[in-house]
Design a protein around this motif. Structure first.
Motif, PDB file in Angstrom:
ATOM      1  N   GLN A  66       0.812  -1.215   0.000  1.00 41.09           N
ATOM      2  CA  GLN A  66       0.000   0.000   0.000  1.00 41.09           C
ATOM      3  C   GLN A  66       0.846   1.264   0.000  1.00 41.09           C
ATOM      4  O   GLN A  66       0.479   2.261  -0.627  1.00 41.09           O
ATOM      5  CB  GLN A  66      -0.938   0.000   1.213  1.00 41.09           C
ATOM      6  N   LEU A 112      -8.490   1.297  -3.757  1.00 36.39           N
ATOM      7  CA  LEU A 112      -9.367   1.681  -2.662  1.00 36.39           C
ATOM      8  C   LEU A 112     -10.827   1.384  -3.000  1.00 36.39           C
ATOM      9  O   LEU A 112     -11.566   0.811  -2.183  1.00 36.39           O
ATOM     10  CB  LEU A 112      -9.185   3.169  -2.360  1.00 36.39           C
ATOM     11  N   LEU A 134      -7.237  -6.319   0.631  1.00 36.72           N
ATOM     12  CA  LEU A 134      -7.681  -5.763   1.912  1.00 36.72           C
ATOM     13  C   LEU A 134      -8.399  -6.814   2.756  1.00 36.72           C
ATOM     14  O   LEU A 134      -8.338  -6.777   3.986  1.00 36.72           O
ATOM     15  CB  LEU A 134      -8.589  -4.557   1.682  1.00 36.72           C
ATOM     16  N   GLY A 145      -8.265   5.906  11.049  1.00 39.29           N
ATOM     17  CA  GLY A 145      -7.795   5.915   9.661  1.00 39.29           C
ATOM     18  C   GLY A 145      -7.605   7.329   9.136  1.00 39.29           C
ATOM     19  O   GLY A 145      -6.624   7.612   8.440  1.00 39.29           O
ATOM     20  N   THR A 194     -12.532  -2.919   8.918  1.00 39.36           N
ATOM     21  CA  THR A 194     -11.400  -2.584   8.044  1.00 39.36           C
ATOM     22  C   THR A 194     -11.808  -1.566   6.988  1.00 39.36           C
ATOM     23  O   THR A 194     -11.063  -0.623   6.690  1.00 39.36           O
ATOM     24  CB  THR A 194     -10.863  -3.861   7.376  1.00 39.36           C
ATOM     25  N   THR A 242     -10.464   2.196   6.249  1.00 40.87           N
ATOM     26  CA  THR A 242     -10.010   2.553   4.904  1.00 40.87           C
ATOM     27  C   THR A 242     -10.722   3.804   4.396  1.00 40.87           C
ATOM     28  O   THR A 242     -10.091   4.704   3.821  1.00 40.87           O
ATOM     29  CB  THR A 242     -10.248   1.379   3.940  1.00 40.87           C
TER      30      THR A 242
END
Length: 507
Positions: A35, A65, A122, A284, A417, A421
């Motif tokens: 990443q 993404l 991911l 994040g 997660t 993100t």
């Protein structure tokens, strides 16, 4: 044999789960390093693939993404219903194909497409967290979850440094060759050491729900990525955000009426899990403010034309590799912080590392806002931010583990997660928007005040994240068998290799 007892484990696995833990650490690294390794290649991609900054940005970040936001909840649900080891193996194979395609890309369109394929990676995180829950004994659970989740934050500086070294001395294609080697190693280790999940009921996939959730996330992320270029008040960007709200409402309505929903809305609406997701979102956002701003501050005015460079009275003129070195101490300190967080959680409550981590990150961000004129200040205060992020990251999968039933664990971790993100996307755009707004008069160059305000915004985000983190606490315990009930609900049944009488406190 009881239906919930696990199948035989592959040979070579140690009784305390060490082999599985090592394999899943490598799996998480294969995702996390890729990443940030690509960030230093944006300028090189523009030149060698004859593309614009927007095209290079889509190749490095946006396409992956968007794909990961759509795929991760669905893949996580597949892991819960079809076996996490089996699904992880399939994910690694697809990830490897995407990586090989990226290395061989012939133009920017091909690279963007193969980077979208890499978006499956991911889901390695929630699948790994779920497998650790099944493979590790209770005494090692907090340590294992803390270490693997902390690697996501800790690998950022290492990825930037490694990417800078590769881009400075070889071709950008070697970034994907290096990543491919790590994926192959992960795949082989997974086949040898990771046990399959216990027998699961293969419920039908909620494809309409996955589609609605995916489209709502895509419209939100498209709005965030297009906002700086088109203008946040433009009809196109406002339309994307409005579409996101409508699609998400439709998703919630569908899930409430679906026999086998992708996401248990009743569970999602419960205060502990909802606040955990909000805490992940804020974490994040804070992390990505610094991922974007610290390298930019370190490299300016390097690379600017002489006339523009004279206007910039700050920065250190570092190379890409030098910028990575400035972030490396934070990375090295963040990893042990993640490992220690498990002990803190056992002694002081599962939410404590999340609260403590966000408080420390907010303090480091505030110090960086006022003191970033010297290299040592950036190195030290970013290290404070990274230590806080390590603590907070370690807390998230353990909180999800305590709140959710085993059959929902990977799905819940997948949503968590994705929340982090999406928060990262908001944080990166927040940092960019602040620098654009507080530019040097008559130019598009960020001013010194712009960095001060952007770092302060990161501090505010982390501080606001403390509020939902405090609300993750609940005094209730997991539901137990109701009087007169023949069978206990699934979430109260003993997990593999745990005593049947053991009931975990939620905090």
């Amino acid at each position: 044999m009881p239906a919930h007892q696990p199948r035989s484990r592959p040979t070579g696995k140690s009784p305390n789960g060490t082999a599985t833990l090592v394999t899943l650490i490598v799996a998480v690294l294969s995702y996390a390093l890729m990443q940030t390794m690509l960030v230093p290649s944006i300028g090189v991609l523009q030149r060698e693939l004859n593309t614009t900054p927007v095209g290079a940005s889509w190749a490095v970040l946006s396409s992956t993404l968007l794909a990961s936001a759509v795929l991760t909840p669905l893949i996580s649900r597949l892991g819960d219903s079809h076996g996490k080891r089996r699904v992880l193996t399939a994910v690694l194979l697809v990830y490897l194909v995407g990586t090989i395609g990226c290395a061989a890309s012939w133009n920017i369109g091909a690279l963007i497409g193969f980077r979208a394929v890499q978006g499956v990676a991911l889901s390695i995180l929630p699948l790994s967290f779920g497998l650790l829950r099944e493979a590790l004994p209770p005494r090692r659970m907090a340590f294992g979850l803390g270490l693997t989740s902390g690697l996501v934050a800790g690998a950022a500086g290492v990825g930037l440094l490694a990417g800078g070294l590769i881009v400075d001395h070889t071709s950008w294609r070697w970034l994907f060759v290096a990543g491919g080697v790590l994926i192959v190693a992960t795949l082989l280790l997974t086949l040898r050491t990771v046990p399959e999940s216990p027998d699961t009921s293969r419920a039908p996939l909620d494809l309409p729900g996955a589609g609605l959730l995916g489209l709502s996330l895509v419209t939100a992320l498209l709005g965030l990525t297009e906002g700086p270029g088109r203008g946040w008040g433009s009809a196109a960007v406002l339309g994307l955000f409005a579409a996101c709200v409508v699609l998400f409402v439709l998703f919630v309505l569908h899930e409430r009426s679906c026999a086998h929903p992708l996401v248990d809305i009743g569970l999602l609406a419960r205060r502990p899990i909802l606040m955990t997701h909000l805490g992940a979102f804020m974490l994040g956002a804070n992390q990505f403010v610094f991922y974007v701003l610290v390298p930019k501050l370190a490299e300016l005015p390097n690379g600017l034309p002489p006339d523009a460079a004279r206007l910039v009275t700050y920065g250190f003129g570092a190379s890409v590799t030098g910028a990575g070195l400035m972030m490396l101490p934070g990375t090295l300190l963040g990893l042990p912080a993640s490992a220690i967080a498990g002990r803190v959680g056992r002694r002081c409550g599962a939410r404590t590392p999340l609260v403590l981590g966000l408080v420390v990150s907010a303090a480091g961000s505030a110090l960086m806002a006022f003191l970033h004129a010297a290299v040592w200040q950036v190195v030290v205060f970013y290290a404070v931010v990274a230590v806080g992020a390590g603590f907070a990251m370690a807390a998230l999968p353990k909180l999800v583990h305590n709140i959710t039933a085993p059959a929902q664990n990977a799905t819940a971790n997948g949503i968590n997660t994705v929340a982090r993100t999406v928060g990262g996307a908001v944080g990166s755009q927040l940092g960019t928007a602040v620098l654009t707004t507080w530019a040097i008069d008559g130019t598009s160059l960020p001013s010194a005040n712009g960095f001060t305000i952007a770092f302060a915004a990161g501090a505010v985000v982390a501080a606001l994240g403390v509020l939902p983190a405090l609300w993750t606490h609940t005094r209730s315990t997991p539901p137990t068998t109701a009087p007169g009930t023949a069978h206990p609900p699934p979430w109260s049944r003993p997990e593999p290799h745990r005593p049947a009488a053991h009931v975990r406190p939620l905090d």
